[in-house]
Design a protein around this motif. Structure first.
Motif, short mmCIF file in Angstrom:
data_model
loop_
_atom_site.label_atom_id
_atom_site.label_comp_id
_atom_site.label_asym_id
_atom_site.label_seq_id
_atom_site.Cartn_x
_atom_site.Cartn_y
_atom_site.Cartn_z
N ASN A 1 6.16 15.43 39.47
CA ASN A 1 7.42 15.59 38.74
C ASN A 1 8.38 16.50 39.49
OD1 ASN A 1 6.51 14.07 36.37
ND2 ASN A 1 5.17 15.83 36.01
N ASP A 2 9.66 16.12 39.48
CA ASP A 2 10.66 16.89 40.24
C ASP A 2 10.96 18.25 39.63
OD1 ASP A 2 10.88 14.90 42.09
OD2 ASP A 2 12.64 13.94 41.18
N TRP A 3 10.48 18.47 38.38
CA TRP A 3 10.74 19.77 37.76
C TRP A 3 9.58 20.75 37.97
CZ3 TRP A 3 6.73 20.32 34.49
CH2 TRP A 3 6.17 19.16 33.92
N GLU A 4 8.51 20.31 38.61
CA GLU A 4 7.34 21.19 38.81
C GLU A 4 7.50 22.03 40.07
OE1 GLU A 4 3.24 19.66 37.72
OE2 GLU A 4 4.27 17.78 38.15
N TRP A 5 7.66 23.32 39.90
CA TRP A 5 7.73 24.21 41.05
C TRP A 5 6.92 25.46 40.77
CZ3 TRP A 5 9.93 29.12 40.68
CH2 TRP A 5 10.71 29.37 39.53
N GLU A 6 6.61 26.19 41.81
CA GLU A 6 5.78 27.38 41.67
C GLU A 6 6.11 28.36 42.79
OE1 GLU A 6 1.06 28.38 42.11
OE2 GLU A 6 1.62 26.49 41.15
N TYR A 7 6.01 29.64 42.48
CA TYR A 7 6.21 30.66 43.51
C TYR A 7 5.12 30.55 44.59
CZ TYR A 7 9.62 33.04 40.53
OH TYR A 7 10.71 33.34 39.78
N CYS A 8 5.47 30.99 45.78
CA CYS A 8 4.52 31.03 46.90
C CYS A 8 4.12 32.48 47.14
CB CYS A 8 5.17 30.47 48.16
SG CYS A 8 5.83 28.79 47.98
N HIS A 9 2.99 32.66 47.78
CA HIS A 9 2.55 34.01 48.15
C HIS A 9 3.11 34.35 49.53
CE1 HIS A 9 0.39 37.65 48.71
NE2 HIS A 9 -0.33 37.16 49.72
N VAL A 10 4.20 35.11 49.52
CA VAL A 10 4.83 35.57 50.75
C VAL A 10 5.03 37.08 50.62
CG1 VAL A 10 6.79 35.37 52.31
CG2 VAL A 10 6.02 33.36 51.02
N THR A 11 4.66 37.83 51.64
CA THR A 11 4.72 39.28 51.60
C THR A 11 6.14 39.80 51.84
OG1 THR A 11 2.49 39.33 52.52
CG2 THR A 11 3.71 41.40 52.57
N LYS A 12 6.51 40.83 51.09
CA LYS A 12 7.78 41.51 51.38
C LYS A 12 7.56 42.45 52.57
CE LYS A 12 10.89 42.40 48.40
NZ LYS A 12 11.77 42.96 47.35
N CYS A 13 8.57 42.54 53.43
CA CYS A 13 8.45 43.39 54.63
C CYS A 13 8.43 44.87 54.26
CB CYS A 13 9.63 43.13 55.58
SG CYS A 13 9.67 41.43 56.21
N PRO B 1 16.27 28.62 47.59
CA PRO B 1 17.68 28.21 47.52
C PRO B 1 18.34 28.55 46.19
CG PRO B 1 16.25 26.31 47.30
CD PRO B 1 15.38 27.45 47.70
N LYS B 2 17.56 28.74 45.14
CA LYS B 2 18.13 29.05 43.83
C LYS B 2 18.33 30.54 43.60
CE LYS B 2 15.07 26.87 41.27
NZ LYS B 2 14.42 26.28 40.07
N GLY B 3 17.87 31.37 44.55
CA GLY B 3 18.01 32.81 44.37
C GLY B 3 17.09 33.38 43.32
N GLU B 4 15.82 32.88 43.29
CA GLU B 4 14.84 33.33 42.30
C GLU B 4 14.32 34.73 42.60
OE1 GLU B 4 13.68 31.95 39.54
OE2 GLU B 4 14.94 30.16 39.67
N GLY B 5 14.53 35.20 43.83
CA GLY B 5 14.02 36.52 44.21
C GLY B 5 12.70 36.45 44.95
N ARG B 6 12.06 35.25 44.96
CA ARG B 6 10.81 35.03 45.68
C ARG B 6 10.82 33.60 46.22
NH1 ARG B 6 6.24 36.11 41.34
NH2 ARG B 6 4.95 35.23 43.02
N PRO B 7 10.27 33.36 47.40
CA PRO B 7 10.16 31.99 47.89
C PRO B 7 9.31 31.13 46.95
CG PRO B 7 9.83 33.56 49.67
CD PRO B 7 9.81 34.34 48.40
N TYR B 8 9.67 29.87 46.82
CA TYR B 8 8.94 28.95 45.95
C TYR B 8 8.96 27.57 46.58
CZ TYR B 8 13.53 27.24 44.46
OH TYR B 8 14.79 26.69 44.45
N CYS B 9 8.28 26.63 45.94
CA CYS B 9 8.33 25.25 46.40
C CYS B 9 8.03 24.32 45.23
CB CYS B 9 7.36 25.00 47.56
SG CYS B 9 5.62 24.98 47.08
N TYR B 10 8.38 23.05 45.41
CA TYR B 10 8.07 22.03 44.40
C TYR B 10 6.68 21.47 44.66
CZ TYR B 10 12.85 22.20 42.75
OH TYR B 10 14.04 22.62 42.21
N LYS B 11 6.02 21.05 43.58
CA LYS B 11 4.66 20.53 43.71
C LYS B 11 4.47 19.40 42.70
CE LYS B 11 2.60 23.49 40.21
NZ LYS B 11 1.42 24.30 39.83
N GLY B 12 3.40 18.65 42.83
CA GLY B 12 3.08 17.63 41.85
C GLY B 12 4.01 16.43 41.92
#
Length: 337
Positions: A325-337, A312-323
């Motif tokens: 704390n609300d500020w902890e997020w990390e990219y996910c492993h998703v393949t580009k088509c 949703p933030k337009g980071e260029g790669r899918p990500y998600c929140y973890k842990g």
């Protein structure tokens, strides 16, 4: 008491020689001349004529001794009592028997005649003790970006100095910040820094049996090694909940993974990705979007009660929140088509 200058000079020379041996061992490791077998000990060797034992040794010092002993083909190292036993051989061919012994490691020197016996390490470069003592020559990141010279401040500025780094005039991956994985600044102005794919020498081996239709690549981050699976092709099926990241565990085995190869399981534009990866690239389960205090929620309200990776933030790669704390997020492993 005043210590004579000649003694100080001699001590300094010994230390310098020892450091050279350490660097020599690191270079040997870079050349893929050691394999580490965990929880194993050499109990016999039909070509062995003698052995040497050293006490209060680190694993790296044990490797150094083997590097500098022409007849040493392997060493048994007990990490619990810091004991190193070199196995010396009169023959170029190395044969031996092993027993399973918790706490021991076999440091096996690779020769041209026994190299085919070994599993392939994930990288030819590795470190034996701590990531900040790595002295190899890898100079590119896990994504293939070339490292910036440490003595340059462009394209990325930093505060590291020659006093902090012995090879300040190089662009080799290092860990001066003790982040548990060697890293470097990149020459790509859009990517400040990235980790390098350099692992600990006694870590997991490459995945031997990759499922049909999948590929795997490896990622090292904050001391964690991940095997990231991708689909070679995609079908018209719907995406299913999955985590394509397998993590190297403390016992040297890979954690379980799951994968989906449906039509939505890759993306051209990360903001419109609709697949169902639900873990970060390091295998951490994602938090539900409606459990995070953030203004950057996915545009589709149907995603809010899910933990699927989105951008949703337009980071260029899918990500998600973890842990927690609300500020902890990390990219996910998703393949580009």
């Amino acid at each position: 008491m005043t210590i004579p200058y000649t003694i100080l000079t001699t001590v300094g020379s010994v230390i310098a020689v020892f450091n050279m041996l350490i660097f020599s061992a690191a270079f040997e490791l870079k050349q893929n001349t050691f394999s580490v077998e965990k929880d194993k000990r050499i109990i016999s060797n039909n070509n062995s004529s003698t052995s040497k034992i050293f006490y209060n040794y680190s694993a790296l010092e044990c490797a150094v001794e083997c590097v500098n002993e022409e007849k040493c083909h392997a060493a048994s190292y007990d990490k619990s009592v810091l004991t190193c036993q070199l196995c010396l051989n009169t023959s170029e061919f190395f044969s031996y028997a092993l027993e399973t012994t918790s706490g021991w490691n076999v440091l096996r020197k690779v020769g041209k005649n026994n190299i085919k016996e070994l599993k392939t390490p994930i990288e030819a470069d590795c470190y034996l003790d701590e990531s900040w003592n790595y002295n190899g020559h890898v100079n590119y990141t896990h994504s293939g970006r070339t490292c910036q010279m440490w003595n340059l401040q462009s394209p990325h500025s930093h505060s590291f100095t020659s006093e902090q780094m012995s090879d300040f005039h190089s662009n080799y991956c290092r860990d001066p910040s003790h982040t548990l994985t060697p890293w470097c600044y990149t020459i790509d102005e859009h990517y400040s820094w990235e980790f390098c794919s350099i692992t600990k020498c006694d870590t997991c081996q490459q995945v031997e049996n990759i499922p049909v239709g999948l590929t795997v690549k490896y990622n090292m981050s904050y001391g964690l090694l991940g095997a990231l699976y991708s689909c070679k092709s995609f079908t018209a099926n719907e995406s299913t909940d999955h985590c394509p990241s397998s993590i190297c565990q403390s016992d040297g085995t890979w954690s379980d993974f799951s994968i989906s190869c449906g039509v939505d399981d890759c993306y051209n534009n990360s903001s419109t990705y609709r697949g169902k990866v639900s873990c970060s690239a390091l295998g951490t389960t994602c938090r539900r979007w409606d459990s995070v205090s953030t203004h950057d929620l996915p545009s589709d309200p149907a995603d809010h009660p899910t933990n699927y990776c989105r951008d949703p933030k337009g980071e260029g790669r899918p990500y998600c929140y973890k842990g927690a704390n609300d500020w902890e997020w990390e990219y996910c492993h998703v393949t580009k088509c």
